[in-house]
Design an enzyme around this catalytic site. Structure first.
Site, PDB file in Angstrom:
ATOM      1  N   ASP A   1      37.798  37.677  38.246  1.00 14.81           N
ATOM      2  CA  ASP A   1      37.802  37.019  36.943  1.00 14.81           C
ATOM      3  C   ASP A   1      39.168  36.341  36.906  1.00 14.81           C
ATOM      4  O   ASP A   1      40.195  37.012  36.712  1.00 14.81           O
ATOM      5  CB  ASP A   1      37.658  38.017  35.795  1.00 14.81           C
ATOM      6  CG  ASP A   1      37.576  37.301  34.449  1.00 14.81           C
ATOM      7  OD1 ASP A   1      38.275  36.278  34.278  1.00 14.81           O
ATOM      8  OD2 ASP A   1      36.822  37.750  33.576  1.00 14.81           O
ATOM      9  N   HIS A   2      39.197  35.037  37.144  1.00 13.95           N
ATOM     10  CA  HIS A   2      40.499  34.412  37.399  1.00 13.95           C
ATOM     11  C   HIS A   2      41.432  34.462  36.190  1.00 13.95           C
ATOM     12  O   HIS A   2      42.637  34.276  36.323  1.00 13.95           O
ATOM     13  CB  HIS A   2      40.340  32.980  37.924  1.00 13.95           C
ATOM     14  CG  HIS A   2      39.837  32.004  36.932  1.00 13.95           C
ATOM     15  ND1 HIS A   2      38.519  31.905  36.579  1.00 13.95           N
ATOM     16  CD2 HIS A   2      40.486  31.092  36.180  1.00 13.95           C
ATOM     17  CE1 HIS A   2      38.382  30.967  35.667  1.00 13.95           C
ATOM     18  NE2 HIS A   2      39.563  30.458  35.410  1.00 13.95           N
TER      19      HIS A   2
ATOM     20  N   HIS B   1      35.739  36.476  30.565  1.00 13.18           N
ATOM     21  CA  HIS B   1      37.169  36.259  30.312  1.00 13.18           C
ATOM     22  C   HIS B   1      37.622  36.870  28.986  1.00 13.18           C
ATOM     23  O   HIS B   1      38.653  37.539  28.908  1.00 13.18           O
ATOM     24  CB  HIS B   1      37.500  34.765  30.287  1.00 13.18           C
ATOM     25  CG  HIS B   1      36.967  34.012  31.473  1.00 13.18           C
ATOM     26  ND1 HIS B   1      37.036  34.500  32.744  1.00 13.18           N
ATOM     27  CD2 HIS B   1      36.352  32.799  31.566  1.00 13.18           C
ATOM     28  CE1 HIS B   1      36.501  33.624  33.584  1.00 13.18           C
ATOM     29  NE2 HIS B   1      36.074  32.588  32.889  1.00 13.18           N
TER      30      HIS B   1
END
Ligand SMILES: NC(=O)c1ccc[n+]([C@@H]2O[C@H](COP(=O)([O-])OP(=O)(O)OC[C@H]3O[C@@H](n4cnc5c(N)ncnc54)[C@H](OP(=O)(O)O)[C@@H]3O)[C@@H](O)[C@H]2O)c1
Length: 490
Positions: free
Chosen positions: A180-181, A243
């Protein structure tokens, strides 16, 4: 110089967009910084395309050359890349892959350390994982085997569980690194530092002092070339379930026993377990969806390329999330995300309560109300922290005025800040899973999102309901107004 790790990478989806735009430049930066041992590192890239090694080197060279100190450096890096044309659905291909991996492992003396990166559509994740194990692509000589997978991890709880079970047949949970950047972003990582490094902040991080918390992920663009994927997903799945939930878990968790991944993750999970899963009626009451309409030359969502004219996909979500625990009881966490909004930014606003008695107002020493103290964490596009306080206006008397304390990341700090993918790949090389989403976190987030999704799939929306360039539908403002709150303005 950092301690370099030796490893053999196997990248599925090596001809794809993500690989070229993010993965090769990130691995290159690690290589440049010495985090990857350049004598003991090789990468096998796969895709169906019939590329030669030379073609692959050219692609890798092109994607890193602008960031290289010299052409030779970029070429040297690219020479560690090997291509195999491979259809991931064909089991026989994995035998050749396993053989190639063993050969390169010996050549580079990677000591059996393997990182498998699946940068492909999620429907392939299970197939690849299964075949990797079945065809002995995993090393068994004491080196590590780690699997990095891209989002999305499922499209609801059921499909995510199915996917997880499929991965579980080949990899243990502690070998799986779900990207999950957002967890690789500097300011998201800074939340933990600001909270647990500062008693001043952590001491007030509870329902005695905090009135509400706001998390905004605002995008200025529309769906662009992602319309095909996006229309089948929508903002709730694309942004909120992953996110936003990850940021909420870091904002709400208790202090971990240590900063080790196992301890951080267990506190994040505990926080998410106390997140209230709504009933369908509560979901209707507490979540708002939107779809952008037309504005001048800007087409409405339903007239974007590759979007069906009767699409009911939401391009905007706002909602109220509650955590039923001692620390957060009665504190609303408002979240919102959307496309075609006024600006591109991600920020977190912690809104503190006002003093119960305003002695300045009683003495007629100020023109308006005291402002709520707000701690604003700017995640994107700049890294900035602002603490909005009240202070004394200079001069005679005791008139009050807003006073802001601001810290903005310096150019030097900015230059030292790795891109999220670089940071996360490095963490995976080190075996540090702190900034990856665990299955317990992902599953809890799906359970939360699924109730809302089911309600929205049943009820007919009144779309379009917001104007491009605005901050979303009026219902999103009403959601806060009902509680006597409002979105913090920029
Ligand atoms: N692009 C982004 O910015 C981005 C951002 C976040 C997440 N992601 C996620 O990252 C993943 C990859 O995205 P992408 O944009 O790079 O996709 P993409 O450009 O469509 O690339 C897909 C890759 O999969 C390979 N592939 C497809 N079918 C195959 C098969 N049967 N056997 C072997 N290889 C096959 C393709 O190679 P061939 O065509 O040569 O077979 C290509 O290398 C997706 O899960 C996506 O959701 C992407």
């Amino acid at each position: 110089m950092a301690t370099a790790t030796r490893a053999l990478f196997m990248l599925f989806g090596a001809t794809g967009d993500l690989a070229k735009r993010k993965l090769y430049p990130s691995i290159f930066n690690l290589y440049k910084k010495g985090y990857i041992d350049n004598k003991h590192f090789a990468l096998i890239g796969t895709g169906r395309r019939e590329w030669s090694n030379d073609k692959f080197h050219d692609v890798v060279f092109e994607s890193v050359k602008d960031n290289a100190e010299s052409e030779d450096q970029a070429k040297d890096f690219a020479s560690h890349f090997y291509y195999m044309s491979h259809d991931v659905t064909n089991p026989e291909h994995y035998d050749a892959l396993s053989e190639y991996a063993n050969k390169l492992d010996a050549e580079y003396d990677a000591q059996g350390n393997r990182i498998f990166y699946i940068s492909m559509a999620p429907n392939f994740f299970g197939t690849v994982a299964k075949n990797l194990k079945a065809h002995n692509c995993l090393s068994n000589n004491g080196g590590f085997n780690r699997l990095i997978i891209e989002k999305p991890f499922g499209r609801d709880y059921e499909s995510a569980e199915e996917l997880n079970n499929a991965l579980g047949k080949s990899f243990n949970e502690n070998q799986v690194y779900r990207i999950d950047h957002y967890l690789g972003k500097e300011m998201v990582q800074n939340i933990i530092a600001l909270r647990f490094g500062n008693p001043l902040i952590e001491g007030m991080w509870n329902n005695k002092y905090i009135k509400n918390v706001q998390v905004t992920l605002s995008e200025k663009l529309g769906v662009e070339e992602r319309a095909g994927y996006y229309d089948g997903a929508g903002a709730l799945r694309d942004m909120t379930q992953n996110h936003t939930m990850q940021m909420l878990s870091i904002l709400t968790m208790e202090e971990p026993v240590s900063f080790k991944d196992i301890d951080v993750r267990s506190e994040k999970i505990r926080a998410l377990r106390s997140m209230r899963i709504y009933t369908p009626d509560e979901a209707r009451e507490n979540f708002v969806r939107g779809q952008y309409g037309k504005n001048g030359d800007q087409a409405d969502y339903r007239h974007e390329d590759n979007v069906p004219e009767d699409s009911n996909t939401e391009t905007y979500v706002a909602g109220k999330v509650m955590f039923d625990n001692q620390r957060w009881a009665n504190v609303p966490f408002y979240v919102r995300t959307g496309k075609m909004l006024a600006d591109k930014f991600t920020r977190i606003d912690i809104v503190f309560k006002k003093p119960i008695i305003d002695i300045f107002a009683a003495a007629g020493k100020q023109s308006g109300d005291l402002q709520n103290n707000v701690l604003t964490l700017f995640v994107d596009p700049v890294n900035k922290v602002i603490l909005h306080l009240n202070g004394k206006k200079a001069g005679q008397g005791m008139e009050m005025q807003p006073l802001d304390l601001t810290h903005t990341q310096s150019d030097e700090e900015k230059a030292a800040t790795p891109e999220p993918y670089e940071r996360l790949i490095h963490d995976a090389i080190l075996g540090d899973a702190t900034n990856f989403a665990s299955w317990d976190e992902v599953s809890r987030a799906w359970k939360f999102a699924d109730v809302i999704r089911n309600v929205w799939d049943t009820d007919k929306p009144d779309f379009p309901n917001y104007t491009p360039g605005s901050m979303g539908p009026k219902a999103a403002d009403d959601l806060l107004a009902r509680d006597g709150n409002e979105w913090i303005k920029k």
